[in-house]
Scaffold this motif. Structure first.
Motif, mmCIF file in Angstrom:
data_model
loop_
_atom_site.group_PDB
_atom_site.id
_atom_site.type_symbol
_atom_site.label_atom_id
_atom_site.label_comp_id
_atom_site.label_asym_id
_atom_site.label_seq_id
_atom_site.Cartn_x
_atom_site.Cartn_y
_atom_site.Cartn_z
ATOM 1 N N GLU A 40 0.835 -1.204 0.000
ATOM 2 C CA GLU A 40 0.000 0.000 0.000
ATOM 3 C C GLU A 40 0.873 1.259 0.000
ATOM 4 O O GLU A 40 0.613 2.213 -0.750
ATOM 5 N N GLU A 60 1.255 3.903 -3.165
ATOM 6 C CA GLU A 60 1.036 5.340 -2.932
ATOM 7 C C GLU A 60 2.209 6.157 -3.465
ATOM 8 O O GLU A 60 2.033 7.244 -4.010
ATOM 9 N N LYS A 61 3.405 5.596 -3.324
ATOM 10 C CA LYS A 61 4.605 6.301 -3.781
ATOM 11 C C LYS A 61 4.853 6.120 -5.272
ATOM 12 O O LYS A 61 5.361 7.019 -5.941
ATOM 13 N N PRO A 88 2.434 5.167 -8.048
ATOM 14 C CA PRO A 88 1.072 4.834 -8.475
ATOM 15 C C PRO A 88 0.955 4.286 -9.893
ATOM 16 O O PRO A 88 -0.095 3.755 -10.253
#
Length: 331
Positions: free
Chosen positions: A309, A313-314, A316
């Motif tokens: 996750e 997020e870092k 995408p």
């Protein structure tokens, strides 16, 4: 006679007055011009920096806009900075799929500086995408002729051909390079054999060239042993390097990959964690992903999910990681 002398003196003072005024006006205009030039140069650098930032964020449309705007901030004199901006612009157009426009940028550069070898290299990228394989080869030949014994360049060209969908051309290019080389080290022969899939000869050459001080040699030799499914020996090479020479993020990553294949998941995780502790930006993404996978292999699905996750997020745009995260969500 005295009157004439008086008039001549007045004329002389008048001329001096007007010359002084002209000089002052010239200095004022020069100052204004220099100020305007400096302002434009400052704006050019600002737009250049903003373009590079957008490029790093993969916002190619914005990067192109910034680079093009930067190039308008000029007084008609082409400087080194303008060439630098054109390189960024041309490469960003290429990354954005605008191959004709990218090629046009490098065409224009080469019209002015025909010995600009980097421009030939980048123009060839677009030529390959446009299907002009012969034109790309001509450009690449100009690049290699400038430094014929730099085999990093030949290997880079091989990857460019493969990335453009011409893998067989790339293989033929490397074979030709190997056959025609008049002077080539065992290291260069070994890595070219590796990329050709000739692992037996790659191993022979690389063992001759083996230098525990050079991480690149150890990595390519280790990958050769990985390719022939000798992950244990590959891992021992990586580990020996780390013991003798100290920390290297790429070697830690490859050691972790070998440990995963050997189902030694704790050792794999330790290697990835050690690699991440070095904070090497070039290897951070791959190490973060592999760290999450190591937790998954250890059946620690909760931690693996949290790691992925954070990774997604870092990063995408990594679709494979998104699919893996979706899978973990079902566990």
């Amino acid at each position: 006679m005295n009157m004439d002398l008086k008039e001549n003196g007045m004329q002389k003072r008048t001329r001096m007055f007007f010359n002084h005024k002209i000089l002052v006006l010239f200095l004022v205009l020069s100052t204004m011009l220099l100020t305007a030039c400096k302002e434009k140069e400052d704006l050019k650098e600002t737009y250049r920096r903003e373009g590079i930032q957008a490029l790093e964020e993969e916002n190619y449309d914005l990067a192109i806009e910034k680079f093009e705007t930067a190039l308008t901030q000029t007084h008609g004199i082409i400087k080194k900075t303008d060439y630098d901006i054109n390189y960024y612009l041309g490469y960003t157009l290429y990354l954005n799929g605008q191959y004709d426009e990218s090629k046009a940028v490098f065409d224009a550069m080469l019209d002015i500086r025909e010995k600009e070898t980097d421009a030939y290299y980048y123009r060839a990228l677009s030529k390959l995408k446009l299907g002009d394989r012969a034109g790309a080869r001509e450009d690449y030949d100009k690049v290699t002729s400038a430094d014929p014994e730099n085999y990093d360049t030949y290997i880079d060209i091989y990857f460019c051909m493969c990335d453009a969908g011409y893998g067989q051309d790339g293989q033929n290019y490397l074979k030709e390079t190997l056959e025609n080389a008049k002077k080539m080290s065992d290291y260069d022969k070994g890595r070219i054999c590796y990329f050709l899939g000739d692992y037996s000869n790659a191993r022979v050459y690389l063992e001759k060239a083996k230098d525990m001080k050079d991480p690149e040699t150890i990595l390519i030799l280790g990958k050769t042993y990985e390719a022939i499914d000798d992950n244990s020996y590959a891992a021992s090479l990586y580990n020996s390097y780390l013991v003798e020479k100290g920390n290297n993020a790429s070697v830690y990553n490859q050691l972790g990959v070998c440990r995963l294949r050997l189902e030694d998941y704790d050792a794999a995780l330790a290697a990835f964690t050690s690699g991440l502790s070095l904070e090497d930006p070039e290897w951070e993404q791959e190490l973060l992903y592999n760290e999450a996978i190591a937790y998954e292999y250890k059946l620690d699905f909760d931690t693996a999910k949290k790691k992925l996750e954070a990774y997604v997020e870092k990063y995408p745009k990594d679709e494979a990681a998104k699919r893996e995260l979706l899978f973990l969500s079902t566990r």
